[in-house]
Design a protein around this motif. Structure first.
Motif, PDB file in Angstrom:
ATOM      1  N   LEU A 110     -37.293  11.177  58.952  1.00 14.53           N
ATOM      2  CA  LEU A 110     -37.446  10.015  58.079  1.00 14.53           C
ATOM      3  C   LEU A 110     -38.369   8.935  58.623  1.00 14.53           C
ATOM      4  N   ALA A 111     -38.932   9.131  59.804  1.00 16.59           N
ATOM      5  CA  ALA A 111     -39.680   8.053  60.465  1.00 16.59           C
ATOM      6  C   ALA A 111     -41.188   8.248  60.424  1.00 16.59           C
ATOM      7  N   GLN A 112     -41.678   8.913  59.401  1.00 16.30           N
ATOM      8  CA  GLN A 112     -43.115   9.193  59.345  1.00 16.30           C
ATOM      9  C   GLN A 112     -43.961   7.934  59.232  1.00 16.30           C
ATOM     10  N   TYR A 113     -43.396   6.820  58.756  1.00 14.87           N
ATOM     11  CA  TYR A 113     -44.176   5.591  58.618  1.00 14.87           C
ATOM     12  C   TYR A 113     -43.884   4.556  59.701  1.00 14.87           C
ATOM     13  N   THR A 114     -42.729   4.673  60.359  1.00 11.95           N
ATOM     14  CA  THR A 114     -42.342   3.647  61.324  1.00 11.95           C
ATOM     15  C   THR A 114     -42.217   4.157  62.746  1.00 11.95           C
ATOM     16  N   GLY A 115     -42.010   5.443  62.934  1.00  9.34           N
ATOM     17  CA  GLY A 115     -41.801   5.980  64.270  1.00  9.34           C
ATOM     18  C   GLY A 115     -40.402   5.679  64.776  1.00  9.34           C
ATOM     19  N   ASN A 116     -40.203   5.819  66.061  1.00  8.49           N
ATOM     20  CA  ASN A 116     -38.902   5.623  66.690  1.00  8.49           C
ATOM     21  C   ASN A 116     -38.604   4.122  66.755  1.00  8.49           C
ATOM     22  N   THR A 117     -37.600   3.697  66.011  1.00 17.48           N
ATOM     23  CA  THR A 117     -37.219   2.279  66.002  1.00 17.48           C
ATOM     24  C   THR A 117     -35.872   2.068  66.694  1.00 17.48           C
ATOM     25  N   SER A 118     -35.574   2.911  67.679  1.00 17.20           N
ATOM     26  CA  SER A 118     -34.370   2.798  68.489  1.00 17.20           C
ATOM     27  C   SER A 118     -33.117   2.895  67.620  1.00 17.20           C
ATOM     28  N   SER A 119     -32.174   1.992  67.808  1.00 16.07           N
ATOM     29  CA  SER A 119     -30.899   2.081  67.108  1.00 16.07           C
ATOM     30  C   SER A 119     -31.021   1.844  65.603  1.00 16.07           C
ATOM     31  N   ALA A 120     -32.160   1.356  65.144  1.00 12.29           N
ATOM     32  CA  ALA A 120     -32.362   1.138  63.709  1.00 12.29           C
ATOM     33  C   ALA A 120     -32.926   2.361  63.004  1.00 12.29           C
ATOM     34  N   SER A 121     -33.210   3.435  63.731  1.00  6.08           N
ATOM     35  CA  SER A 121     -33.936   4.558  63.128  1.00  6.08           C
ATOM     36  C   SER A 121     -33.192   5.230  61.976  1.00  6.08           C
ATOM     37  N   ILE A 122     -31.882   5.365  62.062  1.00  7.31           N
ATOM     38  CA  ILE A 122     -31.148   6.022  60.972  1.00  7.31           C
ATOM     39  C   ILE A 122     -31.062   5.119  59.739  1.00  7.31           C
ATOM     40  N   PRO A 123     -30.544   3.880  59.857  1.00 11.12           N
ATOM     41  CA  PRO A 123     -30.478   3.055  58.641  1.00 11.12           C
ATOM     42  C   PRO A 123     -31.850   2.731  58.048  1.00 11.12           C
ATOM     43  N   LEU A 124     -32.843   2.493  58.895  1.00 12.71           N
ATOM     44  CA  LEU A 124     -34.182   2.212  58.385  1.00 12.71           C
ATOM     45  C   LEU A 124     -34.759   3.447  57.704  1.00 12.71           C
ATOM     46  N   GLY A 125     -34.579   4.603  58.318  1.00 14.96           N
ATOM     47  CA  GLY A 125     -35.066   5.848  57.705  1.00 14.96           C
ATOM     48  C   GLY A 125     -34.439   6.111  56.353  1.00 14.96           C
ATOM     49  N   ILE A 126     -33.129   5.858  56.242  1.00 17.06           N
ATOM     50  CA  ILE A 126     -32.448   6.038  54.957  1.00 17.06           C
ATOM     51  C   ILE A 126     -33.002   5.047  53.934  1.00 17.06           C
ATOM     52  N   SER A 127     -33.130   3.784  54.320  1.00 21.81           N
ATOM     53  CA  SER A 127     -33.634   2.762  53.393  1.00 21.81           C
ATOM     54  C   SER A 127     -35.059   3.045  52.938  1.00 21.81           C
ATOM     55  N   GLU A 128     -35.894   3.485  53.857  1.00 22.43           N
ATOM     56  CA  GLU A 128     -37.296   3.780  53.503  1.00 22.43           C
ATOM     57  C   GLU A 128     -37.427   4.991  52.586  1.00 22.43           C
ATOM     58  N   ASN A 129     -36.466   5.892  52.652  1.00 27.30           N
ATOM     59  CA  ASN A 129     -36.576   7.163  51.924  1.00 27.30           C
ATOM     60  C   ASN A 129     -35.508   7.343  50.860  1.00 27.30           C
ATOM     61  N   ILE A 130     -34.853   6.266  50.446  1.00 24.72           N
ATOM     62  CA  ILE A 130     -33.725   6.369  49.525  1.00 24.72           C
ATOM     63  C   ILE A 130     -34.096   7.113  48.238  1.00 24.72           C
ATOM     64  N   SER A 131     -35.308   6.949  47.742  1.00 26.02           N
ATOM     65  CA  SER A 131     -35.696   7.617  46.495  1.00 26.02           C
ATOM     66  C   SER A 131     -35.803   9.131  46.662  1.00 26.02           C
ATOM     67  N   LYS A 132     -35.961   9.623  47.894  1.00 27.56           N
ATOM     68  CA  LYS A 132     -36.083  11.053  48.158  1.00 27.56           C
ATOM     69  C   LYS A 132     -34.747  11.706  48.525  1.00 27.56           C
ATOM     70  N   LEU A 133     -33.710  10.881  48.763  1.00 30.67           N
ATOM     71  CA  LEU A 133     -32.414  11.389  49.223  1.00 30.67           C
ATOM     72  C   LEU A 133     -31.436  11.441  48.048  1.00 30.67           C
ATOM     73  N   ASP A 134     -31.670  12.405  47.155  1.00 23.36           N
ATOM     74  CA  ASP A 134     -30.931  12.481  45.894  1.00 23.36           C
ATOM     75  C   ASP A 134     -29.410  12.526  46.042  1.00 23.36           C
ATOM     76  N   SER A 135     -28.890  13.246  47.020  1.00 23.67           N
ATOM     77  CA  SER A 135     -27.437  13.417  47.132  1.00 23.67           C
ATOM     78  C   SER A 135     -26.776  12.453  48.094  1.00 23.67           C
ATOM     79  N   LEU A 136     -27.484  11.419  48.537  1.00 19.68           N
ATOM     80  CA  LEU A 136     -26.953  10.533  49.573  1.00 19.68           C
ATOM     81  C   LEU A 136     -25.594   9.947  49.197  1.00 19.68           C
ATOM     82  N   THR A 137     -25.482   9.431  47.999  1.00 18.70           N
ATOM     83  CA  THR A 137     -24.243   8.751  47.615  1.00 18.70           C
ATOM     84  C   THR A 137     -23.314   9.657  46.813  1.00 18.70           C
ATOM     85  N   LYS A 138     -23.424  10.943  47.026  1.00 24.01           N
ATOM     86  CA  LYS A 138     -22.571  11.894  46.310  1.00 24.01           C
ATOM     87  C   LYS A 138     -21.605  12.612  47.242  1.00 24.01           C
TER      88      LYS A 138
END
Length: 170
Positions: A110-138
């Motif tokens: 998920l970090a193709q635009y930001t790279g390794n952002t340490s402890s923020a990498s998972i939440p930032l990656g999810i936020s940046e890619n929310i439109s591509k993560l169809d089943s996230l909230t299912k």
């Protein structure tokens, strides 16, 4: 994550390997030299990263921890919507996915635009890619933070009632 009246169970696995702290360390950071700026002790050359040892740790401990948490919770990894791993780099994410016999849609980079952002990498990656993560909230996903310390924290979380906002850049 925040409190809710609904019953959504989460489960976590936390491991720390302090004896391996030399793999990633800045010996002059934190409170080691409390508020004293000493050019002899503090400097950009003091940071140490053993990249090969860190990747080995991520692949060995990360994969084993993910499998252990899933086993302990009677969860098949294929039944999870996603497995989000600390976004250290694409090669590590792809290698972990292959080691888990999962495809890159289930274990996305998920970090193709930001790279390794340490402890923020998972939440930032999810936020940046929310439109591509169809089943996230299912349903349930597994999150795995791994690295500095060295440590590994994995959690199976139900994101069904989670509102994810897109990343905002100023």
């Amino acid at each position: 994550l925040s409190y809710s009246e609904s019953e959504n169970k989460s489960s976590y696995l936390i491991k720390s390997y302090g004896e391996k702290h030399q793999v990633v360390i800045n010996p002059t950071s934190g409170f080691r030299y409390a508020r004293a700026y000493d050019k002899e002790k503090v400097g950009s050359t003091s940071f140490h990263l053993d990249g090969a040892a860190l990747v080995e740790f991520e692949l060995d401990v990360g994969v084993a921890s993910i499998k252990e948490l899933a086993f302990d919770n009677n969860t098949n990894l294929n039944d999870l919507n996603y497995i989000f791993i600390h976004q250290s780099n694409k090669a590590v994410i792809n290698s972990m996915a292959a080691s888990l016999s999962l495809n890159n849609e289930k274990v996305p980079f998920l970090a193709q635009y930001t790279g390794n952002t340490s402890s923020a990498s998972i939440p930032l990656g999810i936020s940046e890619n929310i439109s591509k993560l169809d089943s996230l909230t299912k349903g349930k996903s597994l999150l795995c933070g791994i690295g500095t310390g060295l440590s590994c924290v994995c959690g199976i979380v139900d994101l069904s009632n989670t509102k994810v906002l897109p990343a905002l850049y100023i």
